[in-house]
Write a protein that holds these residues in place. Structure first.
Motif, short mmCIF file in Angstrom:
data_model
loop_
_atom_site.label_atom_id
_atom_site.label_comp_id
_atom_site.label_asym_id
_atom_site.label_seq_id
_atom_site.Cartn_x
_atom_site.Cartn_y
_atom_site.Cartn_z
N ALA A 92 86.17 31.83 51.09
CA ALA A 92 85.19 32.85 50.75
C ALA A 92 85.83 34.23 50.81
CB ALA A 92 83.99 32.78 51.71
N ASP A 93 85.62 35.04 49.79
CA ASP A 93 86.11 36.41 49.77
C ASP A 93 85.35 37.22 50.82
OD1 ASP A 93 86.72 39.09 49.21
OD2 ASP A 93 86.91 38.71 47.06
N PRO A 94 86.02 37.74 51.83
CA PRO A 94 85.31 38.45 52.91
C PRO A 94 84.64 39.74 52.46
CG PRO A 94 87.69 38.74 53.12
CD PRO A 94 87.48 37.71 52.05
N ARG A 95 84.97 40.21 51.27
CA ARG A 95 84.39 41.47 50.77
C ARG A 95 83.04 41.26 50.12
NH1 ARG A 95 89.31 42.84 46.93
NH2 ARG A 95 88.87 40.64 46.53
N LEU A 96 82.70 39.99 49.80
CA LEU A 96 81.48 39.71 49.07
C LEU A 96 80.34 39.34 50.01
CD1 LEU A 96 82.84 37.49 46.14
CD2 LEU A 96 82.51 39.97 46.18
N SER A 97 79.13 39.74 49.65
CA SER A 97 77.95 39.24 50.35
C SER A 97 77.75 37.78 49.97
CB SER A 97 76.72 40.05 49.95
OG SER A 97 76.39 39.81 48.59
N LEU A 98 76.92 37.06 50.73
CA LEU A 98 76.67 35.65 50.38
C LEU A 98 76.02 35.56 49.00
CD1 LEU A 98 75.49 33.94 53.70
CD2 LEU A 98 77.79 34.60 52.93
N ARG A 99 75.18 36.52 48.65
CA ARG A 99 74.56 36.53 47.32
C ARG A 99 75.64 36.62 46.23
NH1 ARG A 99 69.54 37.67 45.77
NH2 ARG A 99 69.00 38.59 47.81
N VAL A 115 72.12 34.77 36.97
CA VAL A 115 72.38 35.03 38.39
C VAL A 115 71.11 35.11 39.24
CG1 VAL A 115 73.25 36.76 40.01
CG2 VAL A 115 74.67 36.03 38.10
N PRO A 116 70.13 35.95 38.90
CA PRO A 116 68.98 36.09 39.81
C PRO A 116 68.23 34.77 40.06
CG PRO A 116 69.01 37.88 38.22
CD PRO A 116 70.02 36.88 37.76
N GLY A 117 67.91 34.06 38.99
CA GLY A 117 67.15 32.82 39.15
C GLY A 117 67.94 31.72 39.83
N ARG A 118 69.20 31.58 39.46
CA ARG A 118 70.00 30.50 40.01
C ARG A 118 70.32 30.75 41.49
NH1 ARG A 118 70.46 25.47 39.93
NH2 ARG A 118 72.51 24.51 39.69
N VAL A 119 70.64 31.98 41.85
CA VAL A 119 70.93 32.29 43.25
C VAL A 119 69.68 32.08 44.11
CG1 VAL A 119 71.54 34.12 44.87
CG2 VAL A 119 72.84 33.86 42.76
N ALA A 120 68.52 32.50 43.61
CA ALA A 120 67.28 32.30 44.36
C ALA A 120 66.99 30.82 44.55
CB ALA A 120 66.12 32.97 43.63
N GLU A 121 67.19 30.04 43.51
CA GLU A 121 66.93 28.59 43.57
C GLU A 121 67.85 27.91 44.58
OE1 GLU A 121 67.42 24.67 40.64
OE2 GLU A 121 67.73 26.70 39.85
N LEU A 122 69.14 28.22 44.51
CA LEU A 122 70.10 27.52 45.36
C LEU A 122 70.06 28.01 46.80
CD1 LEU A 122 73.09 27.20 42.89
CD2 LEU A 122 71.80 25.33 43.93
N SER A 123 69.82 29.29 47.01
CA SER A 123 69.73 29.78 48.38
C SER A 123 68.56 29.13 49.11
CB SER A 123 69.60 31.29 48.42
OG SER A 123 68.45 31.74 47.72
N SER A 124 67.47 28.91 48.39
CA SER A 124 66.33 28.21 48.98
C SER A 124 66.70 26.75 49.27
CB SER A 124 65.14 28.27 48.03
OG SER A 124 64.06 27.50 48.53
N LEU A 125 67.42 26.12 48.35
CA LEU A 125 67.80 24.72 48.50
C LEU A 125 68.69 24.51 49.73
CD1 LEU A 125 67.72 21.84 47.20
CD2 LEU A 125 69.82 22.49 45.99
N VAL A 126 69.65 25.42 49.95
CA VAL A 126 70.60 25.23 51.06
C VAL A 126 70.10 25.85 52.36
CG1 VAL A 126 72.56 25.11 49.49
CG2 VAL A 126 71.96 27.31 50.53
N GLY A 127 68.97 26.57 52.33
CA GLY A 127 68.40 27.11 53.55
C GLY A 127 68.92 28.46 53.97
N LEU A 128 69.13 29.36 53.00
CA LEU A 128 69.57 30.72 53.30
C LEU A 128 68.45 31.70 52.98
CD1 LEU A 128 73.20 30.72 51.85
CD2 LEU A 128 72.56 30.74 54.26
N SER A 129 68.11 32.52 53.94
CA SER A 129 67.04 33.51 53.74
C SER A 129 67.55 34.69 52.91
CB SER A 129 66.55 34.02 55.09
OG SER A 129 67.57 34.76 55.74
N ALA A 130 66.62 35.50 52.40
CA ALA A 130 66.99 36.69 51.64
C ALA A 130 67.81 37.65 52.49
CB ALA A 130 65.72 37.38 51.12
N GLU A 131 67.50 37.73 53.78
CA GLU A 131 68.23 38.61 54.68
C GLU A 131 69.67 38.14 54.85
OE1 GLU A 131 70.10 39.91 58.28
OE2 GLU A 131 69.17 37.92 58.15
N LEU A 132 69.88 36.85 54.98
CA LEU A 132 71.24 36.32 55.13
C LEU A 132 72.07 36.53 53.87
CD1 LEU A 132 70.64 32.97 57.05
CD2 LEU A 132 71.86 34.98 57.90
N LEU A 133 71.43 36.49 52.71
CA LEU A 133 72.16 36.65 51.46
C LEU A 133 72.83 38.01 51.35
CD1 LEU A 133 69.77 35.03 48.82
CD2 LEU A 133 71.91 34.10 49.70
#
Length: 224
Positions: A92-99, A115-133
């Motif tokens: 993982a590139d340390p400069r990038l946010s999880l999003r 990007v917006p729809g796919r990231v929202a879909e997958l973050s929910s699937l893997v259990g990452l909150s908006a704050e963690l992203l």
């Protein structure tokens, strides 16, 4: 789906890590590759993921012979495979946010609108909150970062997912959660899986069949 035949590979041609190894994964099949640390499993996984060019042997991916690795592989073949490595902090590139980390493959292949729809879909699937992203890798746990790396591997909807010791650094609950995500994706998409590891119990529970690392080839492990 994946056919590796007579693969020899390593980082020094005089002393290859992998010698004359063959392995196949059928369409929709889940195959576990079992072997001790240092035997060459990860090198073979990198060949299968188009990240390391072998010194000898042939590879067929989704019916097409592979003739280029890394940037020389056609985009169609590169996007056929998703891969998750053992150590998320090294991938993982340390400069990038999880999003941004999850969105990276979409941006690289010119699919920014997704990007917006796919990231929202997958973050929910893997259990990452908006704050963690919004956090960068240094500000999350190994388990949270591995969740993002799995989402990144799935973002282009690969036909083959390679999990190279994906759960080796995770606790039991995170392991179960990520395996469940992989299986949910495979059920929905029909994707194949190559799961590399040294935990025989996990691989035999997870996969349709398990194969073990042999001296010159990969051989089937008797089950039952």
């Amino acid at each position: 789906m994946l056919e590796l035949t007579g693969i020899t590979a390593g980082y020094d041609r005089r002393d290859p890590v992998v010698r004359d190894v063959s392995l196949s994964v059928g369409h929709g099949e889940a195959v576990g590759l079992l072997g001790p640390s240092g035997c060459g499993k990860s090198t073979l996984a990198r060949v299968a993921a188009l990240l390391h060019r072998p010194d000898a042997g042939t590879m067929t991916l989704d019916g097409t012979v592979v003739r280029g690795w890394r940037h020389r592989a056609p985009q169609e073949q590169r996007t056929t495979v998703g891969v998750v490595f053992q150590q998320p902090r090294l991938s993982a590139d340390p400069r990038l946010s999880l999003r941004e980390l999850i969105a990276q493959p979409l941006r690289a292949t010119g699919r920014r609108r997704e990007v917006p729809g796919r990231v929202a879909e997958l973050s929910s699937l893997v259990g990452l909150s908006a704050e963690l992203l919004e956090r960068r890798p240094h500000a999350v746990s190994d388990g949270q970062l591995q969740r993002a790396c799995l989402a990144r591997a799935l973002v282009l909807r690969p036909k083959l997912l390679i999990c190279d010791e994906m759960t080796a650094m995770l606790d039991a609950s995170t392991t179960a959660a990520l395996v469940a995500v992989v299986e949910a994706y495979r059920t929905e998409s029909g994707a194949a899986l190559l799961a590399v590891g040294h935990d025989r119990v996990l691989l035999e529970r997870w996969c349709d069949r398990t194969v073990r690392w042999g001296e010159r080839s990969v051989e089937r492990v008797p089950v039952g």
